[in-house]
Design a protein around this motif. Structure first.
Motif, PDB file in Angstrom:
ATOM      1  N   SER A 135     -26.393   8.109 -36.825  1.00  0.00           N
ATOM      2  CA  SER A 135     -27.743   8.275 -37.390  1.00  0.00           C
ATOM      3  C   SER A 135     -27.972   9.677 -37.955  1.00  0.00           C
ATOM      4  CB  SER A 135     -28.811   7.944 -36.350  1.00  0.00           C
ATOM      5  OG  SER A 135     -28.813   8.883 -35.321  1.00  0.00           O
ATOM      6  N   THR A 136     -27.314  10.693 -37.381  1.00  0.00           N
ATOM      7  CA  THR A 136     -27.539  12.056 -37.889  1.00  0.00           C
ATOM      8  C   THR A 136     -26.542  12.471 -38.965  1.00  0.00           C
ATOM      9  OG1 THR A 136     -26.242  12.994 -36.087  1.00  0.00           O
ATOM     10  CG2 THR A 136     -28.611  12.906 -35.776  1.00  0.00           C
ATOM     11  N   CYS A 137     -25.322  12.010 -38.856  1.00  0.00           N
ATOM     12  CA  CYS A 137     -24.277  12.448 -39.799  1.00  0.00           C
ATOM     13  C   CYS A 137     -23.942  11.399 -40.853  1.00  0.00           C
ATOM     14  CB  CYS A 137     -22.996  12.781 -39.032  1.00  0.00           C
ATOM     15  SG  CYS A 137     -23.195  14.116 -37.861  1.00  0.00           S
ATOM     16  N   GLY A 138     -24.206  10.147 -40.543  1.00  0.00           N
ATOM     17  CA  GLY A 138     -23.837   9.067 -41.447  1.00  0.00           C
ATOM     18  C   GLY A 138     -22.492   8.471 -41.067  1.00  0.00           C
ATOM     19  N   LEU A 139     -22.361   7.207 -41.346  1.00  0.00           N
ATOM     20  CA  LEU A 139     -21.154   6.479 -40.972  1.00  0.00           C
ATOM     21  C   LEU A 139     -19.909   7.040 -41.650  1.00  0.00           C
ATOM     22  CD1 LEU A 139     -19.854   4.158 -39.438  1.00  0.00           C
ATOM     23  CD2 LEU A 139     -20.426   2.662 -41.354  1.00  0.00           C
ATOM     24  N   SER A 140     -20.009   7.402 -42.919  1.00  0.00           N
ATOM     25  CA  SER A 140     -18.825   7.875 -43.638  1.00  0.00           C
ATOM     26  C   SER A 140     -18.303   9.197 -43.066  1.00  0.00           C
ATOM     27  CB  SER A 140     -19.099   8.002 -45.136  1.00  0.00           C
ATOM     28  OG  SER A 140     -20.130   8.923 -45.361  1.00  0.00           O
ATOM     29  N   ARG A 141     -19.210  10.099 -42.672  1.00  0.00           N
ATOM     30  CA  ARG A 141     -18.766  11.369 -42.055  1.00  0.00           C
ATOM     31  C   ARG A 141     -18.102  11.118 -40.707  1.00  0.00           C
ATOM     32  NH1 ARG A 141     -22.664  16.057 -41.179  1.00  0.00           N
ATOM     33  NH2 ARG A 141     -20.764  17.026 -40.415  1.00  0.00           N
ATOM     34  N   VAL A 142     -18.654  10.180 -39.934  1.00  0.00           N
ATOM     35  CA  VAL A 142     -18.052   9.849 -38.634  1.00  0.00           C
ATOM     36  C   VAL A 142     -16.667   9.249 -38.856  1.00  0.00           C
ATOM     37  CG1 VAL A 142     -18.277   8.410 -36.569  1.00  0.00           C
ATOM     38  CG2 VAL A 142     -20.282   9.593 -37.476  1.00  0.00           C
ATOM     39  N   GLN A 143     -16.530   8.378 -39.847  1.00  0.00           N
ATOM     40  CA  GLN A 143     -15.227   7.790 -40.163  1.00  0.00           C
ATOM     41  C   GLN A 143     -14.221   8.868 -40.565  1.00  0.00           C
ATOM     42  OE1 GLN A 143     -16.687   5.071 -43.157  1.00  0.00           O
ATOM     43  NE2 GLN A 143     -16.256   3.293 -41.842  1.00  0.00           N
ATOM     44  N   ARG A 144     -14.647   9.816 -41.395  1.00  0.00           N
ATOM     45  CA  ARG A 144     -13.740  10.896 -41.821  1.00  0.00           C
ATOM     46  C   ARG A 144     -13.352  11.783 -40.638  1.00  0.00           C
ATOM     47  NH1 ARG A 144     -17.291  11.123 -46.252  1.00  0.00           N
ATOM     48  NH2 ARG A 144     -18.274  12.995 -45.420  1.00  0.00           N
ATOM     49  N   ALA A 145     -14.318  12.068 -39.762  1.00  0.00           N
ATOM     50  CA  ALA A 145     -14.018  12.883 -38.577  1.00  0.00           C
ATOM     51  C   ALA A 145     -13.017  12.162 -37.685  1.00  0.00           C
ATOM     52  CB  ALA A 145     -15.297  13.192 -37.805  1.00  0.00           C
ATOM     53  N   ARG A 146     -13.184  10.850 -37.527  1.00  0.00           N
ATOM     54  CA  ARG A 146     -12.246  10.065 -36.721  1.00  0.00           C
ATOM     55  C   ARG A 146     -10.853  10.127 -37.341  1.00  0.00           C
ATOM     56  NH1 ARG A 146      -8.408   8.416 -34.867  1.00  0.00           N
ATOM     57  NH2 ARG A 146      -8.010   6.461 -33.811  1.00  0.00           N
ATOM     58  N   ALA A 147     -10.769   9.982 -38.637  1.00  0.00           N
ATOM     59  CA  ALA A 147      -9.479   9.992 -39.331  1.00  0.00           C
ATOM     60  C   ALA A 147      -8.817  11.369 -39.283  1.00  0.00           C
ATOM     61  CB  ALA A 147      -9.660   9.551 -40.780  1.00  0.00           C
ATOM     62  N   SER A 148      -9.622  12.424 -39.152  1.00  0.00           N
ATOM     63  CA  SER A 148      -9.067  13.781 -39.187  1.00  0.00           C
ATOM     64  C   SER A 148      -8.672  14.323 -37.811  1.00  0.00           C
ATOM     65  CB  SER A 148     -10.080  14.737 -39.829  1.00  0.00           C
ATOM     66  OG  SER A 148     -11.165  14.948 -38.942  1.00  0.00           O
ATOM     67  N   LEU A 149      -8.841  13.535 -36.754  1.00  0.00           N
ATOM     68  CA  LEU A 149      -8.456  14.028 -35.426  1.00  0.00           C
ATOM     69  C   LEU A 149      -6.969  14.363 -35.426  1.00  0.00           C
ATOM     70  CD1 LEU A 149     -10.369  11.611 -33.004  1.00  0.00           C
ATOM     71  CD2 LEU A 149     -10.936  13.981 -33.577  1.00  0.00           C
ATOM     72  N   PRO A 150      -6.623  15.561 -34.968  1.00  0.00           N
ATOM     73  CA  PRO A 150      -5.226  16.004 -35.061  1.00  0.00           C
ATOM     74  C   PRO A 150      -4.307  15.334 -34.042  1.00  0.00           C
ATOM     75  CG  PRO A 150      -6.558  17.663 -33.966  1.00  0.00           C
ATOM     76  CD  PRO A 150      -7.499  16.581 -34.417  1.00  0.00           C
ATOM     77  N   GLY A 151      -3.082  15.102 -34.485  1.00  0.00           N
ATOM     78  CA  GLY A 151      -1.997  14.669 -33.601  1.00  0.00           C
ATOM     79  C   GLY A 151      -2.338  13.536 -32.659  1.00  0.00           C
ATOM     80  N   ARG A 152      -2.141  13.819 -31.387  1.00  0.00           N
ATOM     81  CA  ARG A 152      -2.336  12.789 -30.363  1.00  0.00           C
ATOM     82  C   ARG A 152      -3.714  12.862 -29.707  1.00  0.00           C
ATOM     83  NH1 ARG A 152       3.092  11.741 -27.196  1.00  0.00           N
ATOM     84  NH2 ARG A 152       1.514  10.761 -25.929  1.00  0.00           N
ATOM     85  N   THR A 153      -4.672  13.475 -30.388  1.00  0.00           N
ATOM     86  CA  THR A 153      -6.023  13.569 -29.851  1.00  0.00           C
ATOM     87  C   THR A 153      -6.603  12.166 -29.712  1.00  0.00           C
ATOM     88  OG1 THR A 153      -6.333  15.688 -30.948  1.00  0.00           O
ATOM     89  CG2 THR A 153      -8.315  14.562 -30.206  1.00  0.00           C
ATOM     90  N   ARG A 154      -7.074  11.842 -28.508  1.00  0.00           N
ATOM     91  CA  ARG A 154      -7.648  10.522 -28.255  1.00  0.00           C
ATOM     92  C   ARG A 154      -9.004  10.414 -28.966  1.00  0.00           C
ATOM     93  NH1 ARG A 154      -5.528   7.573 -23.667  1.00  0.00           N
ATOM     94  NH2 ARG A 154      -6.795   6.028 -24.678  1.00  0.00           N
ATOM     95  N   PRO A 155      -9.315   9.244 -29.493  1.00  0.00           N
ATOM     96  CA  PRO A 155     -10.553   9.088 -30.261  1.00  0.00           C
ATOM     97  C   PRO A 155     -11.800   8.857 -29.393  1.00  0.00           C
ATOM     98  CG  PRO A 155      -9.316   7.049 -30.315  1.00  0.00           C
ATOM     99  CD  PRO A 155      -8.466   8.053 -29.582  1.00  0.00           C
ATOM    100  N   TYR A 156     -12.055   9.783 -28.474  1.00  0.00           N
ATOM    101  CA  TYR A 156     -13.283   9.724 -27.690  1.00  0.00           C
ATOM    102  C   TYR A 156     -14.437  10.229 -28.537  1.00  0.00           C
ATOM    103  CZ  TYR A 156     -10.430   9.039 -23.517  1.00  0.00           C
ATOM    104  OH  TYR A 156      -9.561   8.532 -22.587  1.00  0.00           O
ATOM    105  N   VAL A 157     -15.633   9.758 -28.235  1.00  0.00           N
ATOM    106  CA  VAL A 157     -16.822  10.166 -28.992  1.00  0.00           C
ATOM    107  C   VAL A 157     -17.003  11.684 -28.910  1.00  0.00           C
ATOM    108  CG1 VAL A 157     -19.309   9.864 -29.201  1.00  0.00           C
ATOM    109  CG2 VAL A 157     -17.895   7.936 -28.595  1.00  0.00           C
TER     110      VAL A 157
END
Length: 96
Positions: free
Chosen positions: A27-49
Motif C-alpha cells: 500500500s505504501t510502495c506499490g506492488l511493482s516496487r515490492v516485486q523489484r525489491a523481491r527480485a533484487s534480494l542478493p544471493g541466498r537471502t531468504r525472501p522474508y518480508v
C-alpha cells in the motif's frame, strides 16, 4: 511457513504480522516496487518480508508490527484450547 506466489511475489509469510507487513509495503510502495525489491534480494537471502522492507529502505510502523488486541486474544484462546485438549488426552491415557 507459507510461500506467497501471487502477482509475481515469492515471499515467505509465517504469521499474521508478515501478512500485515506485506499489505503495508504494497500500500505504501506499490506492488511493482515490492516485486523489484523481491527480485533484487542478493544471493541466498531468504525472501522474508523483513528483508524486502530492508531492500526498500522502509521502516515498518509499530501500528503494523504490533498484533491487534483482538487478534492476540483469539490466538491465546486457541492456544488455551489446545493445551486443555492435551491435558484431557494425557490424563485419560494414564488411566488406561
Amino acid at each position: 511457513m507459507e510461500l506467497l506466489c501471487t502477482d509475481g511475489l515469492d515471499i515467505l509469510l509465517e504469521n499474521s504480522r508478515d501478512y500485515r507487513t506485506l499489505d503495508y509495503l504494497v500500500s505504501t510502495c506499490g506492488l511493482s516496487r515490492v516485486q523489484r525489491a523481491r527480485a533484487s534480494l542478493p544471493g541466498r537471502t531468504r525472501p522474508y518480508v523483513s528483508n524486502i522492507a530492508k531492500a526498500l529502505g522502509v521502516k515498518i510502523p509499530d501500528a503494523v508490527v504490533i498484533t491487534p488486541r483482538e487478534d492476540g486474544r483469539r490466538e491465546l484462546a486457541a492456544i488455551k484450547q489446545l493445551l486443555a485438549e492435551k491435558l484431557v488426552v494425557g490424563s485419560s491415557a494414564k488411566r488406561l
